[in-house]
Enzyme design. Sequence first.
Site, mmCIF file in Angstrom:
data_model
loop_
_atom_site.group_PDB
_atom_site.id
_atom_site.type_symbol
_atom_site.label_atom_id
_atom_site.label_comp_id
_atom_site.label_asym_id
_atom_site.label_seq_id
_atom_site.Cartn_x
_atom_site.Cartn_y
_atom_site.Cartn_z
ATOM 1 N N HIS A 22 8.587 9.308 3.415
ATOM 2 C CA HIS A 22 7.919 8.115 2.856
ATOM 3 C C HIS A 22 6.464 8.432 2.541
ATOM 4 O O HIS A 22 5.907 7.918 1.578
ATOM 5 C CB HIS A 22 7.927 6.954 3.877
ATOM 6 C CG HIS A 22 9.273 6.656 4.426
ATOM 7 N ND1 HIS A 22 10.249 6.015 3.671
ATOM 8 C CD2 HIS A 22 9.842 6.904 5.631
ATOM 9 C CE1 HIS A 22 11.342 5.891 4.415
ATOM 10 N NE2 HIS A 22 11.121 6.415 5.592
ATOM 11 N N HIS A 45 -1.769 8.002 7.634
ATOM 12 C CA HIS A 45 -0.959 8.391 6.477
ATOM 13 C C HIS A 45 -1.551 7.743 5.237
ATOM 14 O O HIS A 45 -2.479 6.933 5.333
ATOM 15 C CB HIS A 45 0.501 7.922 6.681
ATOM 16 C CG HIS A 45 0.617 6.453 6.797
ATOM 17 N ND1 HIS A 45 0.496 5.772 8.005
ATOM 18 C CD2 HIS A 45 0.758 5.498 5.841
ATOM 19 C CE1 HIS A 45 0.596 4.476 7.783
ATOM 20 N NE2 HIS A 45 0.741 4.284 6.493
ATOM 21 N N HIS A 72 -0.899 6.139 0.996
ATOM 22 C CA HIS A 72 -0.032 5.593 -0.051
ATOM 23 C C HIS A 72 -0.734 5.893 -1.377
ATOM 24 O O HIS A 72 -1.965 5.821 -1.449
ATOM 25 C CB HIS A 72 0.134 4.078 0.107
ATOM 26 C CG HIS A 72 0.694 3.668 1.436
ATOM 27 N ND1 HIS A 72 2.039 3.433 1.660
ATOM 28 C CD2 HIS A 72 0.081 3.488 2.643
ATOM 29 C CE1 HIS A 72 2.224 3.090 2.930
ATOM 30 N NE2 HIS A 72 1.057 3.133 3.558
ATOM 31 N N GLU A 123 -2.085 -0.268 -1.538
ATOM 32 C CA GLU A 123 -1.167 -1.352 -1.140
ATOM 33 C C GLU A 123 -1.908 -2.684 -1.238
ATOM 34 O O GLU A 123 -1.490 -3.575 -1.984
ATOM 35 C CB GLU A 123 -0.645 -1.104 0.274
ATOM 36 C CG GLU A 123 0.160 0.199 0.351
ATOM 37 C CD GLU A 123 1.260 0.154 1.357
ATOM 38 O OE1 GLU A 123 0.966 0.011 2.550
ATOM 39 O OE2 GLU A 123 2.441 0.245 0.958
ATOM 40 N N HIS A 154 -4.187 4.704 5.801
ATOM 41 C CA HIS A 154 -3.933 3.794 6.929
ATOM 42 C C HIS A 154 -4.043 4.543 8.247
ATOM 43 O O HIS A 154 -3.298 5.509 8.470
ATOM 44 C CB HIS A 154 -2.531 3.177 6.814
ATOM 45 C CG HIS A 154 -2.434 2.181 5.710
ATOM 46 N ND1 HIS A 154 -1.244 1.854 5.092
ATOM 47 C CD2 HIS A 154 -3.393 1.448 5.089
ATOM 48 C CE1 HIS A 154 -1.455 0.946 4.171
ATOM 49 N NE2 HIS A 154 -2.768 0.686 4.137
ATOM 50 N N THR A 169 3.945 -2.193 6.306
ATOM 51 C CA THR A 169 4.256 -2.327 4.875
ATOM 52 C C THR A 169 5.505 -1.530 4.500
ATOM 53 O O THR A 169 5.884 -1.465 3.340
ATOM 54 C CB THR A 169 3.089 -1.829 4.007
ATOM 55 O OG1 THR A 169 2.954 -0.410 4.220
ATOM 56 C CG2 THR A 169 1.802 -2.547 4.343
ATOM 57 N N THR A 170 6.121 -0.890 5.512
ATOM 58 C CA THR A 170 7.398 -0.217 5.247
ATOM 59 C C THR A 170 8.400 -0.715 6.282
ATOM 60 O O THR A 170 7.996 -1.205 7.345
ATOM 61 C CB THR A 170 7.285 1.317 5.428
ATOM 62 O OG1 THR A 170 7.038 1.579 6.809
ATOM 63 C CG2 THR A 170 6.174 1.902 4.601
#
Length: 252
Positions: A55, A85, A87, A97, A110, A190-191
Site C-alpha cells: 500500500h 509512511h 501517500h 490525502e 503520516h 485512511t486505509t
Amino acid sequence: LTGPSAWHNKYPVAHGSRQSPIDIVPHQASRDPNLSQIVLNYDRCTSINISNNGHSVVVEFDDTDDRSVIQGGPLDNPYRLKQFHFHWGEKGCEGSEHTVSGNSYASELHLVHWNAVKYKTFDEAATAPDGLAVLGIFLDTGDDHRWLHTITDALYMVKFKGSITDFKDFNPKCLLPSSLHYWTYLGSLTTPPLHESVIWIVLKDPITVSEKQLGKFRMLLFTGEEEDQRLRMENNFRPPQPLKGRKVRSSN
Ligand SMILES: NS(=O)(=O)c1c(F)c(F)c(-n2cc(CC3CCCCC3)nn2)c(F)c1F
Ligand SMILES: [Zn+2]
C-alpha cells in the site's frame, strides 16, 4: 473493484461519522486558545526497517518504550511513534490525502503514534477512539529536500510488495517544516480497516521535495516479485470524506 469506493463492502465503517481524510477549510476552523503547541520528543528515536507493504513504503520504529513520543496540543497523553509512511499521486498536482480548501499537495507524510499509557498494544489502541495520533505533513514540489534522499536512496531495496530491509538511525525530525502550527480533528485510519481511532494533527506548512525525489516513490510496485503483472505504486491516497458535523480546530 478494489479501490476506496469499494471498501465499504468489507468495512462498513467506511461510511462512518468520523472518516479520514477530509478537506480542511482554514477560515472555517475554530482557533482554540486552549490548544497548546505540539511537542515532538524524537531525539532518542530508533528506526528499525523500511518496507513495502503493498500500500505504501513504511519505516518502522522500536516502540517498546517512550523513547520517541508526541505530546501536547489536543493530546491528553504522550503517544509513541510506531511508523511513518507516505501517500502520493502519479503527477505532482494530486497525491495528498487531506486537501486544503479543495487543493491537493503532491504527497502527504503520516507519522503514526499510539497511546501506550491507556492501551497495551498498538493493535488494541488502533481500535480505540483515542488510541492513535497521526501527524500529517504535506509535501510540495520544488527544490530537492536535503534529507529525503536518505529515504529515496533506500527505495530500490523495497521495490516489490513484501520486501523489507534494515533502516537504522533515521530521525524523522529532519522531515518537519519550520512551523508546527496545525489543524486537528477526530478521524480514522485512511486505509482498511478504517478504524475511527485517530486524533489527526495536520501541519499547516508543507515541506518541499523535488519532482525527481518524488519520482523515486513511483518506481515502487504494488505487486510482489513473483507476480507477472507489475503495477506501479502511485495514487495510494484516499479522497476526502464527509465532515458529518465535525469541528476542525486550529492552533494559533
Ligand atoms: N494513513 S493512516 O491513517 O496514517 C494509517 C494508519 F494510521 C495506520 F495505523 C495504518 N495501519 C494499519 C495497520 C494494520 C493494523 C492491523 C491490526 C488492526 C489495526 C490495523 N497498521 N497500521 C495504516 F495502514 C494507515 F494507512
Ligand atoms: Zn497514511
